[in-house]
Scaffold this active site. Sequence first.
Site, PDB file in Angstrom:
ATOM      1  N   ARG A 138       0.846  -1.191   0.000  1.00  0.00           N
ATOM      2  CA  ARG A 138       0.000   0.000   0.000  1.00  0.00           C
ATOM      3  C   ARG A 138       0.885   1.246   0.000  1.00  0.00           C
ATOM      4  NH1 ARG A 138      -3.285  -0.673   4.565  1.00  0.00           N
ATOM      5  NH2 ARG A 138      -4.843  -1.698   3.261  1.00  0.00           N
ATOM      6  N   ARG A 257      -4.152   2.118  16.859  1.00  0.00           N
ATOM      7  CA  ARG A 257      -4.954   1.570  15.754  1.00  0.00           C
ATOM      8  C   ARG A 257      -4.776   2.490  14.557  1.00  0.00           C
ATOM      9  NH1 ARG A 257      -7.522  -1.571  12.879  1.00  0.00           N
ATOM     10  NH2 ARG A 257      -9.406  -2.717  13.408  1.00  0.00           N
ATOM     11  N   LYS A 258      -5.342   2.110  13.423  1.00  0.00           N
ATOM     12  CA  LYS A 258      -5.241   2.967  12.244  1.00  0.00           C
ATOM     13  C   LYS A 258      -6.037   4.245  12.452  1.00  0.00           C
ATOM     14  CE  LYS A 258      -9.060   0.895   9.577  1.00  0.00           C
ATOM     15  NZ  LYS A 258      -9.392   0.201   8.314  1.00  0.00           N
ATOM     16  N   GLY A 523     -16.405  -7.842   0.714  1.00  0.00           N
ATOM     17  CA  GLY A 523     -16.320  -9.281   0.888  1.00  0.00           C
ATOM     18  C   GLY A 523     -16.630  -9.788   2.268  1.00  0.00           C
ATOM     19  N   CYS A 528     -14.614  -2.850   3.927  1.00  0.00           N
ATOM     20  CA  CYS A 528     -13.653  -2.028   3.189  1.00  0.00           C
ATOM     21  C   CYS A 528     -14.293  -1.433   1.938  1.00  0.00           C
ATOM     22  CB  CYS A 528     -12.425  -2.864   2.822  1.00  0.00           C
ATOM     23  SG  CYS A 528     -11.491  -3.438   4.251  1.00  0.00           S
ATOM     24  N   GLY A 529     -15.352  -2.073   1.440  1.00  0.00           N
ATOM     25  CA  GLY A 529     -16.084  -1.552   0.291  1.00  0.00           C
ATOM     26  C   GLY A 529     -17.125  -0.520   0.666  1.00  0.00           C
TER      27      GLY A 529
END
Length: 607
Positions: A138, A257-258, A523, A528-529
């Site tokens: 990424r 965390r992110k 998914g 994430c989508g």
Amino acid sequence: MPSFAAAVRMLLLGSIPTSSLAFTSPTFRVGSKSIESKLMSTLAADAEAVSARTGKPTGTSFLPEEAVERAKSGNKIEKDKIEKDPTSAFVDIYEYARRIREGEMTWEEVEKADLDSRLKFVGMLHRNKRTPGQFMMRLKVPNGIVNSDQMRFYADCVEPYGEEKGVVDITTRQNIQLRGIKIEDAPTVIDGLHARNQTSIQSALDSVRNMVGNPLAGIDDQEMVDTREICNALNDLVSLDPVTETRGNPVWANLPRKFNIAISGSRDDFSHTHINDIGLQPCPHAETGEMGFNVVLGGYMSIKRVAEAIESDMWIPADRNSVVTLSEAILRIFRDEGDRKDRQKARLMWLVEKYGVEEFKKAIVSEVEKYGRGVKVDKAQPAPTEKFERRELLGIHKQPQDGKYRVGVLVPVGRLSQTECRQLADVADKYSNGEIRLTVEQNVILPNVDEAALEDLKNEDCFNGDSRFKLNAGKIEGNVVSCTGAEFCSLAIIETKHNAESLVQKLEELVTVDRPVRIHFTGCPNSCGQVQAADIGIMGGPAKKMDPESGKAKAVPGCKIFVGGRIGEDAHLAMDPVKTGIPLAEEDLIPELVEILKNEFGAVSKE
């Protein structure tokens, strides 16, 4: 706080990182010489603070003792970061690559915690179940702006891994992911990115992710704030070491965390601020007329919780100093106080709720004042109320610059082959001065195209025939978004990208709609989508279907369907599915979607 951290703090207080320098000068010069000299003197007296391996302090060294103790008894990833600091990945990736190339070891012998976690701090995510020994890398692409040379480089990076495994994806954060990368090749890719003023360092795991900005920055007559400089400055804050002037900033190398930041430049909110930890929404000050940002906080999506950002009752001027200072203040509090036991509760929203909105605002304002940079945080300002219609990014649109147009190109589900990367680079060189802009819808924009060249552009081979690219995409196919899916992601329950691309083409053949309809595929429940933000969201899930041979219901790939998410000024997340247990097979799913399109979006059948 250790003296090294204090020295870095002194540098940051004296000089905000200069994004224009960091992204145009290969030497990455930052800060004033006088401050740098004082800093180096401090470092000389405190050499123990610097790791001999990395030439930088550890990320853990910036944490208060209380946070370190919590990390020691925290979740597995926290314990891994305590055992060996995330900054070790900055050099480990080069050492592992050398040893693998020289036959001293194989990728299977890489320490498991490095393979699964720490290498993510250089953007390397192992796809162990789908492509063992190969990684998704990424990048960080602030404001989603790339150029033709970079696009060709992406193709060169993935070419050794073949057409199926070596692909490039545009993400929902205006970012780029390179698929198929092997450890032994990673240093060449990382060095090549740095030579092109990009990086993959601190792009994954517990890092501040890609800075999302306005894809129309600088080319829009409705623009309120040009987000390009701000996105670059924030990217420098979190990933550029102000001391060594290299990528990899240890100050932010051990977050709990992110962390996601989005800056909107217009009322369209093309950046989707409502699903980010920090969302900056442009708004003029009611009394002075100065342009600034209302700040929303805590938006995120995960397997356990989906949260829409909440108003913080904060407004700041839309200048680099104010934005960087506020962001740094929030990040410092998040870094030092965020949960390190339960990763599902380690996002900013949980910390805001722990404080309470008003008390959290007080903590942020106090932190900002401590920095002494002259930044004033005001109360939130009333948002514009005049009628406004969110605009489209795909297609050909006039810019405010005389004789210039922006051209939005459909890249189905954001997936690019090596050939397609090079085709985009070629047309960008020919028509948009090499510039390519990425959108959160996983498409691209070619800016500043001459009006006289539009017909030639429309006739390019890559936009005609059997090409996947389209300049005049349908209202359904032009708005499909997809996560990686089971092809590469081990968390995905279903394959998404190929299914999504095929399914929306069939829907285009079956129905007509008079407005864009956004269909998102994801998914798994991590979303994430971003299915909750879609008009129609399709999330992988369990389903059963009657087996004609046995006469019994058997488990098959399936999905849940969400309806009613909104983006823009009237943003809203659809939290609950309207249908569950729907088989993914087109003969089952398409009728369900056609019914939804007709009932909810006014679709009519084609003759």
